[in-house]
Design a protein around this motif. Structure first.
Motif, PDB file in Angstrom:
ATOM      1  N   GLY A  79       0.823  -1.203   0.000  1.00 41.60           N
ATOM      2  CA  GLY A  79       0.000   0.000   0.000  1.00 41.60           C
ATOM      3  C   GLY A  79       0.859   1.255   0.000  1.00 41.60           C
ATOM      4  N   ASP A  80       1.993   1.208   0.716  1.00 41.53           N
ATOM      5  CA  ASP A  80       2.905   2.356   0.749  1.00 41.53           C
ATOM      6  C   ASP A  80       3.489   2.629  -0.638  1.00 41.53           C
ATOM      7  OD1 ASP A  80       2.703   2.865   3.548  1.00 41.53           O
ATOM      8  OD2 ASP A  80       4.014   1.167   3.932  1.00 41.53           O
ATOM      9  N   PHE A  81       3.843   1.560  -1.383  1.00 42.42           N
ATOM     10  CA  PHE A  81       4.395   1.744  -2.744  1.00 42.42           C
ATOM     11  C   PHE A  81       3.354   2.427  -3.623  1.00 42.42           C
ATOM     12  CE2 PHE A  81       6.123  -2.874  -2.157  1.00 42.42           C
ATOM     13  CZ  PHE A  81       6.828  -2.479  -1.033  1.00 42.42           C
ATOM     14  N   LYS A  82       2.101   1.940  -3.505  1.00 42.57           N
ATOM     15  CA  LYS A  82       1.031   2.486  -4.353  1.00 42.57           C
ATOM     16  C   LYS A  82       0.748   3.935  -3.993  1.00 42.57           C
ATOM     17  CE  LYS A  82      -1.004  -2.065  -4.659  1.00 42.57           C
ATOM     18  NZ  LYS A  82      -2.032  -2.929  -4.043  1.00 42.57           N
ATOM     19  N   LEU A  83       0.812   4.242  -2.701  1.00 49.73           N
ATOM     20  CA  LEU A  83       0.587   5.627  -2.276  1.00 49.73           C
ATOM     21  C   LEU A  83       1.677   6.537  -2.832  1.00 49.73           C
ATOM     22  CD1 LEU A  83      -0.763   7.879  -0.692  1.00 49.73           C
ATOM     23  CD2 LEU A  83       0.386   7.087   1.368  1.00 49.73           C
ATOM     24  N   LEU A  84       2.943   6.074  -2.787  1.00 52.20           N
ATOM     25  CA  LEU A  84       4.029   6.922  -3.294  1.00 52.20           C
ATOM     26  C   LEU A  84       3.943   7.049  -4.816  1.00 52.20           C
ATOM     27  CD1 LEU A  84       6.338   8.650  -2.239  1.00 52.20           C
ATOM     28  CD2 LEU A  84       7.896   6.786  -2.734  1.00 52.20           C
ATOM     29  N   ALA A  85       3.463   5.999  -5.498  1.00 55.05           N
ATOM     30  CA  ALA A  85       3.238   6.100  -6.945  1.00 55.05           C
ATOM     31  C   ALA A  85       2.231   7.211  -7.231  1.00 55.05           C
ATOM     32  CB  ALA A  85       2.732   4.769  -7.489  1.00 55.05           C
ATOM     33  N   ALA A  86       1.149   7.237  -6.446  1.00 56.65           N
ATOM     34  CA  ALA A  86       0.122   8.270  -6.634  1.00 56.65           C
ATOM     35  C   ALA A  86       0.692   9.658  -6.356  1.00 56.65           C
ATOM     36  CB  ALA A  86      -1.074   7.987  -5.723  1.00 56.65           C
ATOM     37  N   LEU A  87       1.475   9.783  -5.281  1.00 58.08           N
ATOM     38  CA  LEU A  87       2.068  11.087  -4.953  1.00 58.08           C
ATOM     39  C   LEU A  87       3.027  11.528  -6.051  1.00 58.08           C
ATOM     40  CD1 LEU A  87       2.690  10.577  -1.125  1.00 58.08           C
ATOM     41  CD2 LEU A  87       1.073  12.163  -2.174  1.00 58.08           C
ATOM     42  N   GLY A  88       3.765  10.561  -6.634  1.00 64.11           N
ATOM     43  CA  GLY A  88       4.669  10.870  -7.733  1.00 64.11           C
ATOM     44  C   GLY A  88       3.918  11.395  -8.940  1.00 64.11           C
ATOM     45  N   ALA A  89       2.716  10.838  -9.189  1.00 68.10           N
ATOM     46  CA  ALA A  89       1.905  11.286 -10.324  1.00 68.10           C
ATOM     47  C   ALA A  89       1.430  12.726 -10.118  1.00 68.10           C
ATOM     48  CB  ALA A  89       0.707  10.364 -10.511  1.00 68.10           C
ATOM     49  N   TRP A  90       1.180  13.103  -8.876  1.00 71.73           N
ATOM     50  CA  TRP A  90       0.722  14.472  -8.593  1.00 71.73           C
ATOM     51  C   TRP A  90       1.872  15.471  -8.536  1.00 71.73           C
ATOM     52  CZ3 TRP A  90      -4.118  16.709  -7.825  1.00 71.73           C
ATOM     53  CH2 TRP A  90      -5.208  15.833  -7.834  1.00 71.73           C
ATOM     54  N   LEU A  91       3.026  15.018  -8.023  1.00 71.45           N
ATOM     55  CA  LEU A  91       4.092  15.977  -7.688  1.00 71.45           C
ATOM     56  C   LEU A  91       5.313  15.880  -8.593  1.00 71.45           C
ATOM     57  CD1 LEU A  91       3.895  15.475  -3.818  1.00 71.45           C
ATOM     58  CD2 LEU A  91       2.785  17.269  -5.146  1.00 71.45           C
ATOM     59  N   GLY A  92       5.408  14.811  -9.397  1.00 73.15           N
ATOM     60  CA  GLY A  92       6.550  14.658 -10.291  1.00 73.15           C
ATOM     61  C   GLY A  92       7.666  13.842  -9.667  1.00 73.15           C
ATOM     62  N   ALA A  93       8.517  13.261 -10.542  1.00 69.43           N
ATOM     63  CA  ALA A  93       9.519  12.301 -10.076  1.00 69.43           C
ATOM     64  C   ALA A  93      10.538  12.924  -9.123  1.00 69.43           C
ATOM     65  CB  ALA A  93      10.231  11.682 -11.272  1.00 69.43           C
TER      66      ALA A  93
END
Ligand SMILES: [Zn+2]
Length: 266
Positions: free
Chosen positions: A188-202
């Motif tokens: 779940g943590d990986f998926k959450l960080l993937a989502a945050l990356g999509a909003w905020l950029g790599a």
């Protein structure tokens, strides 16, 4: 502003539904023998003690709690103060976003971002779960927001943010697991960080993970020293990722992103 406050209250009321029902839905899906329907819209809102079905005016955010003086209208047992608090906090988030951005689509998308993060944080803190329904919704919304240019980062940045967000935590967790034989993070943590990356950029992932892990370690240390937590207890990482993501968005992730790009590429 008034519109955003009203939307925030309604959203907050929905956040309460998510917080209460999603963990129960995940539990029910693991329990194959249960046949009764239970999802976000069924059964209708009811008191968790006496099961009495609420009238529609019992669902008015904050107000009904005040009118009922924090008690169920049927069995008079106390209603958790968490319900009006979450509603007020969500309304505050929406008003703050309207004030910080333009009170248009951009504020609305960031308010939605923060609302989903709030729901995820409370669920993770209570149950150590980060429901796929929310992390996936956040990921797709982030990609859509970059395509619509409400997040002011390119779609390329958003896609790399999602891939590297998932991949970096997965790598850290896998190495950690092999080295110590313990599980430090959940998928779940990986998926959450993937989502945050999509909003905020790599590139924004670098300060994000740094902020989340240092505050997480600090709070963990304080909890252990004050004997509120044992050495082997699991401290959910989701709320720290969420808070760091919200902070960076507020401070201007697009500027942070460009500064880091220049620092590392130039
Ligand atoms: Zn009741």
């Amino acid at each position: 502003m008034v519109l955003f406050a009203a939307l925030g209250l309604v959203m907050g009321s929905f956040v309460n539904v998510l917080i209460h029902r999603l963990p129960l839905m995940i539990e029910a899906s693991h329990n194959a023998t249960s046949t009764s329907r239970f999802d976000l819209s069924w059964p209708a809102s009811h008191c968790p003690h006496c099961q009495a079905r609420l009238r529609f005016w019992h669902n008015v955010p904050v107000l009904s709690f005040l009118v009922l003086q924090g008690r169920c209208a049927f069995c008079h047992r106390a209603i958790s103060v968490r319900y009006p608090l979450i509603e007020l906090l969500t309304a505050l988030i929406w008003v703050a976003c309207a004030w910080h951005w333009d009170a248009g689509w951009i504020s609305m998308s960031w308010a939605l971002f923060a609302t989903i993060l709030l729901a995820l944080s409370v669920i993770d803190a209570k149950t150590t779960l980060l429901p796929d329904l929310l992390t996936q919704a956040l990921l797709w919304l982030g990609l859509a927001a970059s395509a619509l240019d409400t997040t002011h980062i390119s779609s390329q940045d958003a896609v790399w943010g999602a891939i590297l967000g998932y991949g970096s935590l997965w790598l850290i967790a896998t190495v950690f697991e092999h080295a110590t034989g313990k599980v430090g993070m959940g998928a779940g943590d990986f998926k959450l960080l993937a989502a945050l990356g999509a909003w905020l950029g790599a590139w924004t992932l670098i300060p994000l993970v740094f902020l989340a892990s240092t505050t997480g370690a600090l709070i963990g240390l304080v909890l252990m020293l004050s004997k509120k937590m044992q050495r082997h207890d699991y401290l959910p990482f989701g709320p720290f990722l969420a808070a760091a993501g919200a902070l960076l968005a507020w401070l201007g992730h697009a500027q942070v992103l460009r500064a880091l790009q220049q620092l590392f590429i130039a």
